[in-house]
Design an enzyme around this catalytic site. Structure first.
Site, PDB file in Angstrom:
ATOM      1  N   ASP A 124      -1.547  13.313  16.635  1.00 38.02           N
ATOM      2  CA  ASP A 124      -1.351  13.491  15.188  1.00 38.02           C
ATOM      3  C   ASP A 124      -2.689  13.374  14.458  1.00 38.02           C
ATOM      4  OD1 ASP A 124       0.077  14.010  12.889  1.00 38.02           O
ATOM      5  OD2 ASP A 124       0.657  11.923  12.560  1.00 38.02           O
ATOM      6  N   LEU A 141       0.822  -1.209   0.000  1.00 36.21           N
ATOM      7  CA  LEU A 141       0.000   0.000   0.000  1.00 36.21           C
ATOM      8  C   LEU A 141       0.855   1.257   0.000  1.00 36.21           C
ATOM      9  CD1 LEU A 141      -2.692  -1.021   2.611  1.00 36.21           C
ATOM     10  CD2 LEU A 141      -2.899  -1.001   0.131  1.00 36.21           C
TER      11      LEU A 141
END
Length: 725
Positions: free
Chosen positions: A537, A416
């Site tokens: 984050d 990916l």
């Protein structure tokens, strides 16, 4: 002529006198702060005008009307993060109704004047991250309603006085990262029955941990006594603390067996690391001595020398051994080259120009996982050093998740993406279920226990809006995380499409549902997860979507794991899902594309950071996540991007995050039409106007510059849940 000069001087004196008296006493006290700061800080005081009647319109100053007093009085000073360098003037103590003093993240130096505590209405003093020095200001406890005292990251020294017990209303005492010494006083903590947070970490305290710290019945979050020089045994009285309290006793000189009563049973091994003389659960270190007696050589057993024939035989054996080692090295080298070639088939099918059917016939993970298992299934990995159970094994965290290592390595795998945080694979298991597999790196073998403790804590997080970690693998040269694969990309793509343009696929009802789901997940992490995690984050690319457009928060806890394994934690990762889009490039462009992804990702992550989070060395807080969520909400509302590339920065659909927050605030201040701020694709949903406006207000509250003013994530979630009901 003399009469004229006399009249002139009298008039000048009169106007000067009137000008001086036109400013209230609170304003005069504040001007002493302005004069105490070096000229470099003038920008923060640009609108502090001595000709005003009241200072209530000055930057960073808030006022309130006090019952029985005709004029407004100063109740708050908020000048955090302004790079102000100077000293704290004693005149601030004349601000009789001052409630909140917020001067953190500046460069104030010197001692805290005792006169400051004449401002007896103070309930919050935030002076952390400055250059203040001197002893602990014992007079601070003469303030009757003081609730929050944060003096961390300064240069205070000396002992903590017994007078701290007079701070009866104190809720937060944060003294971390100073130069305090001596022993912590005993007999004072049972008096502080309102204390919620106690952080004394990273000082030079010594001696024993006081027994009466166990009497802090209101404590929550983390009791942080780490990175000091505490010795002796851990008092069993700490087991009386509330079950929600986490201990951080790392890097001290504590000895003996860790108690197993009460709250101790909820603690993981990370809480006790760095105390080499501690033993017992949860360190998996036995407290029973296994002393081994040393046997001295008896005279008759001592070596009498080697015969010449034996020396020749040993030399010949050495030559044969060296030759065998050389053959093994050559074999390993060519085997590695073969494995790299095998891995390239994944990359070619992932990034090459084959047709769709060829892309679907991906390789297995087996050729790319050196050191896990060979093709016959024999385990080749050994972990040296600080190891334990689980080394060289695939460990499932979720009891309902079943997977074997052979099945994982031989399943169909699709790359990916690849970044500084390692490679992420989509692996389709034999039953057709896809999972996401992240390779973390090869280092950190000496921190096995810390890694396992962190992974187990992450694995306990179970919420419908958070990506589930299902299993992990640890070996000397491989660390893997296996989590759910979320099938529909991330929120950035859903909001703006793959070409970076605004997308009309997300209706307002869908965006509101996504916003509520994100807030619910973060509220769970903050309030109800085992560790009360801080994500640190939050951004669009870390919000994954399934086929029903339900949101899933990914990557929480990943930076900590990356730091343990020795990789670079500064670049955001993609644990639990795919990269923002399936890259379609030629094979020769793969490295360039990966580099661009890393740069974009790093820049985008920084754009979501709260102002205080951009100061180097800051420890993440839950208020960071609140700010980042506010930015995400503004993006959903406006359709504007904070992660745009420089080439598109001039576009009307993209602005820097500071400009986005400022732009929305200015729009509300100037009472601009809502149609000028909201995403054009939402304008057709007329009935949503009140709901859009309500979410704007929630987002603006989340993006307040002062973290103390921002709401808790639980409050944010509750406010969003009320919208649209």
């Amino acid at each position: 002529m003399k009469l004229f000069l006399l009249v002139f001087f009298l008039l000048c004196f009169h106007f000067l006198f009137v000008f001086t008296l036109s400013l209230s006493s609170d304003g005069l006290a504040l001007l002493s702060l302005k004069s105490a700061v070096d000229q470099s800080g003038d920008g923060a005081f640009s609108d502090w005008n001595g000709g005003d009647s009241y200072p209530c319109g000055w930057s960073g100053i808030s006022c309130a009307n006090i019952s029985g007093i005709p004029e407004p009085r100063v109740v708050g000073i908020a000048l955090a993060g302004k790079s102000l360098r100077g000293y704290l003037p004693s005149e601030l103590g004349t601000l009789r109704y001052l409630r909140r003093l917020n001067l953190h993240d500046n460069e104030f130096y010197g001692v805290v004047p005792m006169q400051l505590f004449n401002a007896t209405a103070l309930h919050s003093i935030f002076l952390h991250r400055n250059n203040l020095s001197g002893p602990f200001p014992a007079s601070v406890c003469t303030i009757p309603r003081l609730q929050n005292l944060d003096l961390s990251v300064n240069s205070f020294s000396g002992n903590i006085p017994d007078d701290v017990k007079k701070c009866k209303q104190l809720q937060r005492l944060i003294l971390a990262r100073n130069k305090f010494t001596g022993e912590i006083p005993t007999g004072v903590w049972s008096e502080l029955d309102n204390l919620i947070q106690l952080d004394l970490s990273a000082n030079d305290f010594k001696g024993s941990i006081p027994d009466d710290i166990g009497d802090l019945v209101s404590l929550s979050g983390t009791l942080n006594l780490s990175f000091n020089h505490f010795s002796d045994r851990i008092p069993s009285s700490l087991g009386k603390l509330p079950a929600t309290v986490n201990f951080d006793l790392r890097n001290n000189n504590l000895i003996g067996e860790i108690p197993q009563t009460g709250t101790f049973s909820n603690q993981g091994p990370t809480a006790f690391l760095g105390n080499k003389n501690l033993c017992g659960l949860p360190l998996r270190k036995s407290c029973t001595g296994s002393g081994s007696s040393s046997h001295k050589d008896e005279p008759g057993n001592r070596s009498k020398g080697l015969s010449p024939g034996l020396i020749i035989l040993i030399s010949a054996a050495d030559v044969v051994g060296v030759a065998l080692v050389g053959l093994v090295i050559v074999y390993v080298y060519w085997k590695k080259k073969d494995d790299e070639n095998a891995c390239s088939c994944i990359r070619k099918r992932r990034f090459g120009d084959e047709n769709e059917n060829e892309k679907r016939s991906a390789c297995t993970l087996l050729p790319c996982m050196n050191g896990l298992k060979n093709e016959e299934g024999n385990d080749e990995s050994e972990v040296e050093g600080d190891g334990g159970k689980g080394e060289g094994e695939l460990v499932t965290i979720d009891k309902g998740f079943r997977i074997e290592l052979d099945e994982l390595l031989k399943a169909s795998a699709y790359v990916l993406g690849k970044s500084a945080l390692g490679i992420v694979y989509k692996v389709v298991l034999g039953n057709g279920v896809p999972v996401a597999v992240r390779r973390l790196g090869e280092g950190g073998e000496e921190r096995y226990k810390e890694f396992v403790a962190e992974v187990q804590a992450i694995g306990k997080v179970k919420h419908p809006n958070i990506v589930r970690l299902r299993a992990y693998y640890w070996a000397h040269d491989e660390k893997l995380l296996i989590s759910d694969f979320i099938s529909n990309g991330n929120l950035a793509n859903a909001l703006r499409g793959r070409n970076g343009q605004p997308s009309s696929n997300l209706s307002w009802s869908t965006r509101l549902r996504i916003s509520k789901g994100i807030a619910r997940g973060l509220s769970y992490l903050h309030e109800f997860s085992p560790r009360k995690f801080v994500h640190g984050d939050i951004k669009l690319t870390n919000i994954l979507l399934d086929n029903d457009l339900q949101p899933y928060i990914s990557d929480f806890g990943l930076n900590r794991l990356i730091s343990i394994t020795g990789n670079n934690p500064s670049v955001g990762g993609f644990m639990g899902g795919a990269l923002p889009y399936m890259m379609k490039t030629s094979h020769k462009d793969v490295n360039r594309t990966n580099n661009r992804l890393s740069l974009d990702n790093s820049r985008g992550s920084n754009n979501y950071k709260a102002p205080e989070a951009r100061v180097p060395g800051c420890r993440p807080t839950q208020k960071w996540d609140v700010y980042s969520l506010g930015v995400v909400l503004l993006e959903l509302l406006t359709g504007k991007s904070t992660e745009s590339s420089p080439t598109s920065a001039s576009s009307s659909a993209s602005v820097e995050v500071s400009d986005l927050v400022r732009w929305v605030r200015n729009g509300f201040d100037q009472e601009s039409p809502l149609s000028e701020m909201v995403d054009p694709s939402l304008l057709q949903e007329v009935r949503a106007k009140k709901e859009v406006l309500a979410v704007f207000h929630v987002a603006l509250a989340c993006t307040e510059g002062d973290p103390e003013v921002r709401p808790r994530m639980k409050t944010v979630s509750e406010n969003l849940e009320r919208i649209g009901r």
